[in-house]
Write a protein that holds these residues in place. Sequence first.
Motif, PDB file in Angstrom:
ATOM      1  N   HIS A   1       0.854  -1.188   0.000  1.00  0.00           N
ATOM      2  CA  HIS A   1       0.000   0.000   0.000  1.00  0.00           C
ATOM      3  C   HIS A   1       0.887   1.234   0.000  1.00  0.00           C
ATOM      4  N   SER A   2       0.470   2.230  -0.757  1.00  0.00           N
ATOM      5  CA  SER A   2       1.152   3.515  -0.687  1.00  0.00           C
ATOM      6  C   SER A   2       0.537   4.301   0.474  1.00  0.00           C
ATOM      7  N   PHE A   3       1.039   5.488   0.706  1.00  0.00           N
ATOM      8  CA  PHE A   3       0.460   6.320   1.755  1.00  0.00           C
ATOM      9  C   PHE A   3      -0.972   6.668   1.379  1.00  0.00           C
ATOM     10  N   ASP A   4      -1.818   6.795   2.382  1.00  0.00           N
ATOM     11  CA  ASP A   4      -3.232   7.086   2.143  1.00  0.00           C
ATOM     12  C   ASP A   4      -3.429   8.388   1.384  1.00  0.00           C
ATOM     13  N   ARG A   5      -2.663   9.400   1.704  1.00  0.00           N
ATOM     14  CA  ARG A   5      -2.801  10.680   1.022  1.00  0.00           C
ATOM     15  C   ARG A   5      -2.393  10.565  -0.448  1.00  0.00           C
ATOM     16  N   VAL A   6      -1.384   9.732  -0.729  1.00  0.00           N
ATOM     17  CA  VAL A   6      -0.977   9.513  -2.127  1.00  0.00           C
ATOM     18  C   VAL A   6      -2.096   8.802  -2.878  1.00  0.00           C
ATOM     19  N   TRP A   7      -2.700   7.797  -2.262  1.00  0.00           N
ATOM     20  CA  TRP A   7      -3.792   7.054  -2.893  1.00  0.00           C
ATOM     21  C   TRP A   7      -4.985   7.971  -3.166  1.00  0.00           C
ATOM     22  N   ILE A   8      -5.363   8.759  -2.190  1.00  0.00           N
ATOM     23  CA  ILE A   8      -6.501   9.671  -2.345  1.00  0.00           C
ATOM     24  C   ILE A   8      -6.188  10.742  -3.386  1.00  0.00           C
TER      25      ILE A   8
END
Length: 162
Positions: free
Chosen positions: A64-71
């Motif tokens: 998983h990438s960072f949540d902020r990167v995904w969003i």
Amino acid sequence: MGLEKEKSETSVIMDEDEFNRSIEPILGKKPKVYSEVLDRDPKDINLHLKIGFEDIIAEPISTHSFDRVWIGSHAVFELVKYVFYRILTTFLAIPMALIAGIVFGILSCIHIWVVMPMIQGCMMTLPSTHVIWTSLMDMFIGPFFFSIGRCLSSINVKTVQN
């Protein structure tokens, strides 16, 4: 000789719907300013194009990438897809509709006025043509191949290995 007090029972009989309506505020809900979006593909011709970000880019549980990167990447994907579709349709929709209208108009005209009359004419003459064709095959072609088959049936082929 006194005053007698009577007990009286009062009850109000109301439908549940009527009761729910009676407790709503007088002004009620705001009317919808916009109309509901019509389905422009009711026959699902372009069902394969109904894709989302998760259909293209997917991260398995193990990575998983960072949540902020995904969003952020999801937001950029949706925004770019939306903007480019709007830009391209702005320039291409009317010319493509014109070309498609001309092509389908020509195809419809040819199909209605040329192809179908020819097919109907063939279908009308097929029964009589079938009778004539069957008679010709039975008179000439059938006996010819039958006699050729009889002549060639007496040939025997043997293979010998050395």
